[in-house]
Design a protein around this motif. Structure first.
Motif, short mmCIF file in Angstrom:
data_model
loop_
_atom_site.label_atom_id
_atom_site.label_comp_id
_atom_site.label_asym_id
_atom_site.label_seq_id
_atom_site.Cartn_x
_atom_site.Cartn_y
_atom_site.Cartn_z
N LEU A 266 0.80 -1.22 0.00
CA LEU A 266 0.00 0.00 0.00
C LEU A 266 0.84 1.27 0.00
CD1 LEU A 266 -2.79 -1.20 2.45
CD2 LEU A 266 -2.95 -0.95 -0.03
N GLY A 267 2.15 1.15 -0.15
CA GLY A 267 2.98 2.33 -0.34
C GLY A 267 3.08 3.25 0.86
N PHE A 268 3.05 2.70 2.08
CA PHE A 268 3.18 3.55 3.26
C PHE A 268 4.53 4.27 3.28
CE2 PHE A 268 -0.06 0.55 4.86
CZ PHE A 268 -0.99 1.46 5.33
N ARG A 269 5.54 3.66 2.73
CA ARG A 269 6.87 4.28 2.73
C ARG A 269 7.01 5.33 1.63
NH1 ARG A 269 10.54 -1.16 3.29
NH2 ARG A 269 9.05 -1.84 1.71
N GLN A 270 6.02 5.42 0.76
CA GLN A 270 6.07 6.40 -0.33
C GLN A 270 5.12 7.57 -0.09
OE1 GLN A 270 6.26 2.88 -1.26
NE2 GLN A 270 8.43 3.43 -1.19
N THR A 271 4.64 7.72 1.13
CA THR A 271 3.69 8.81 1.39
C THR A 271 3.92 9.38 2.78
OG1 THR A 271 1.35 9.42 1.24
CG2 THR A 271 1.86 7.30 2.28
N ASP A 272 3.01 10.24 3.21
CA ASP A 272 3.17 10.91 4.49
C ASP A 272 2.94 9.96 5.65
OD1 ASP A 272 0.34 11.22 3.35
OD2 ASP A 272 0.02 11.69 5.47
N ALA A 273 3.50 10.31 6.80
CA ALA A 273 3.44 9.44 7.97
C ALA A 273 2.02 9.24 8.46
CB ALA A 273 4.31 10.01 9.09
N ALA A 274 1.13 10.18 8.16
CA ALA A 274 -0.26 10.08 8.63
C ALA A 274 -1.05 8.99 7.91
CB ALA A 274 -0.96 11.41 8.48
N ALA A 275 -0.49 8.40 6.86
CA ALA A 275 -1.22 7.35 6.14
C ALA A 275 -1.51 6.16 7.04
CB ALA A 275 -0.44 6.91 4.91
N ALA A 276 -0.56 5.83 7.93
CA ALA A 276 -0.80 4.73 8.86
C ALA A 276 -1.98 5.03 9.78
CB ALA A 276 0.46 4.44 9.68
N TRP A 277 -2.12 6.29 10.17
CA TRP A 277 -3.27 6.71 10.98
C TRP A 277 -4.56 6.58 10.18
CZ3 TRP A 277 -4.75 8.53 15.77
CH2 TRP A 277 -3.74 8.57 16.73
N ARG A 278 -4.52 6.98 8.90
CA ARG A 278 -5.72 6.86 8.07
C ARG A 278 -6.13 5.39 7.94
NH1 ARG A 278 -2.86 10.95 5.25
NH2 ARG A 278 -2.15 9.56 3.58
N PHE A 279 -5.15 4.54 7.81
CA PHE A 279 -5.43 3.10 7.71
C PHE A 279 -6.03 2.59 9.02
CE2 PHE A 279 -4.20 -1.39 8.04
CZ PHE A 279 -4.74 -1.87 6.86
N ALA A 280 -5.43 2.97 10.14
CA ALA A 280 -5.94 2.53 11.44
C ALA A 280 -7.36 3.02 11.67
CB ALA A 280 -5.02 3.03 12.56
N SER A 281 -7.65 4.24 11.24
CA SER A 281 -9.00 4.77 11.37
C SER A 281 -9.99 3.97 10.52
CB SER A 281 -9.02 6.24 10.94
OG SER A 281 -10.31 6.80 11.07
N ALA A 282 -9.54 3.54 9.32
CA ALA A 282 -10.40 2.72 8.48
C ALA A 282 -10.66 1.35 9.09
CB ALA A 282 -9.78 2.58 7.10
N VAL A 283 -9.64 0.79 9.77
CA VAL A 283 -9.83 -0.47 10.49
C VAL A 283 -10.91 -0.30 11.55
CG1 VAL A 283 -8.76 -2.11 12.06
CG2 VAL A 283 -7.51 -1.34 10.05
N ARG A 284 -10.81 0.76 12.31
CA ARG A 284 -11.81 1.02 13.34
C ARG A 284 -13.21 1.18 12.73
NH1 ARG A 284 -11.56 4.31 18.70
NH2 ARG A 284 -13.69 5.10 18.93
N GLN A 285 -13.27 1.84 11.58
CA GLN A 285 -14.55 2.03 10.89
C GLN A 285 -15.19 0.69 10.54
OE1 GLN A 285 -14.25 3.32 6.84
NE2 GLN A 285 -16.18 4.44 6.91
N GLN A 286 -14.38 -0.29 10.13
CA GLN A 286 -14.92 -1.58 9.76
C GLN A 286 -15.65 -2.23 10.94
OE1 GLN A 286 -14.68 -2.84 6.44
NE2 GLN A 286 -14.02 -0.71 6.25
N LEU A 287 -15.12 -2.05 12.14
CA LEU A 287 -15.74 -2.62 13.33
C LEU A 287 -16.99 -1.85 13.72
CD1 LEU A 287 -12.64 -3.50 15.52
CD2 LEU A 287 -13.92 -4.94 13.94
N ALA A 288 -17.00 -0.58 13.44
CA ALA A 288 -18.17 0.25 13.81
C ALA A 288 -19.36 -0.04 12.91
CB ALA A 288 -17.80 1.72 13.74
#
Length: 288
Positions: A266-288
């Motif tokens: 998913l190219g986390f190393r090719q983008t801004d550090a906040a991408a991992a946070w966006r991904f984590a937020s999407a994980v949380r969304q799946q559970l909600a």
């Protein structure tokens, strides 16, 4: 909200290729206990996790039936087993094309089909079920495409035939990444044909770099996700992640090369550090 998450890999790369190094910490910040596990590790209770995220199960192509059976046994799998079954067979490209998405022209050649009429100019043959550019060959008129086709058919593969998009040589591909159906970032990938296999033997090495896609590329990626959701009867938000691989066609307009919904980097190393946070937020969304 707290919970447990398993990031799914395979035995050859038990913790992926390092691209997701920041993801476990980002998930921990949201209260998740996270671990890696190979999909075929019989000692792991995948049912006990609140969410099971496919990340680096890169040996599935040789064991697809077994992999699909495992996926269907994991109720908290993201992306879902239905998505996995559809997306691990590249015949989905023909479905998206029929749905009006601008895809690289795709012909499917089953083992019992008649010999195809080869396109003018260069073209690509690849197995409909495969990963990491393994089994992919580029040919032109007079080359031994028929031999390559026969080899893939002898191995039981339906084969994808596509005209080669020469823009890949100069521009590469653009991979647009979405989390929970929402655009996150993009990166470019240089042409892989002719490159060396990684030491794991599961994928070819790639030259990656951040990129800002044009409006036309963004629009096509959005169209591809909308069409996919409609075909599968789901909401875009139900796709925890998606990587839309696009190239420039011969007329200068973007074309869909592949839509990766199972185990893409998913190219986390090719983008801004906040991408991992966006991904984590999407994980949380799946559970909600």
């Amino acid at each position: 909200m707290s919970g447990s998450a398993i990031l799914v890999s395979c035995s050859a790369v038990p913790e992926g290729d390092g691209d997701e190094h920041a993801v476990p910490e980002a998930l921990a910040d949201l209260g998740f206990q996270t671990r890696w596990a190979a999909w075929d590790d019989k000692t792991v209770d995948f049912d006990a996790a609140d969410i099971v995220v496919l990340r680096a199960a890169w040996d599935y192509a040789e064991r697809r039936d077994e992999f699909l059976s495992w996926a269907e046994s994991v109720p908290a799998l993201s992306n879902s087993a239905e998505v996995v079954r559809w997306n691990t067979d590249k015949s989905y490209l023909a479905e998206l094309g029929d749905a009006g998405v601008a895809v690289v022209p795709t012909t499917l050649i089953a083992p019992d089909d008649d010999a195809p009429r080869w396109p003018k100019g260069e073209f690509v043959l690849k197995p409909a079920i495969g990963a990491g550019s393994r089994g992919v060959g580029k040919f032109s008129a007079g080359d031994d495409a028929a031999s390559h086709l026969k080899g893939l058919h002898d191995d039981g593969h339906t084969v994808v035939l596509q005209p080669y998009q020469s823009s890949v040589d100069s521009e590469g591909e653009q991979a647009l990444v979405f989390f929970g159906g929402v655009y996150s970032h993009a990166f470019s990938k240089a042409a892989m044909l002719g490159r060396e296999l990684d030491e794991s033997g599961l994928w070819f090495t790639e030259k990656l770099a951040p990129v800002q896609p044009s409006a036309a590329f963004r629009a096509l990626a959005e169209d591809a996700l909308d069409a996919t959701a409609a075909l599968l009867g789901i909401l875009r938000a139900e796709l925890l992640y998606a990587r839309v691989d696009l190239v420039t066609g011969r007329d200068g307009k973007p074309l869909l090369l592949e839509l990766e919904l199972v185990e893409p980097s998913l190219g986390f190393r090719q983008t801004d550090a906040a991408a991992a946070w966006r991904f984590a937020s999407a994980v949380r969304q799946q559970l909600a």
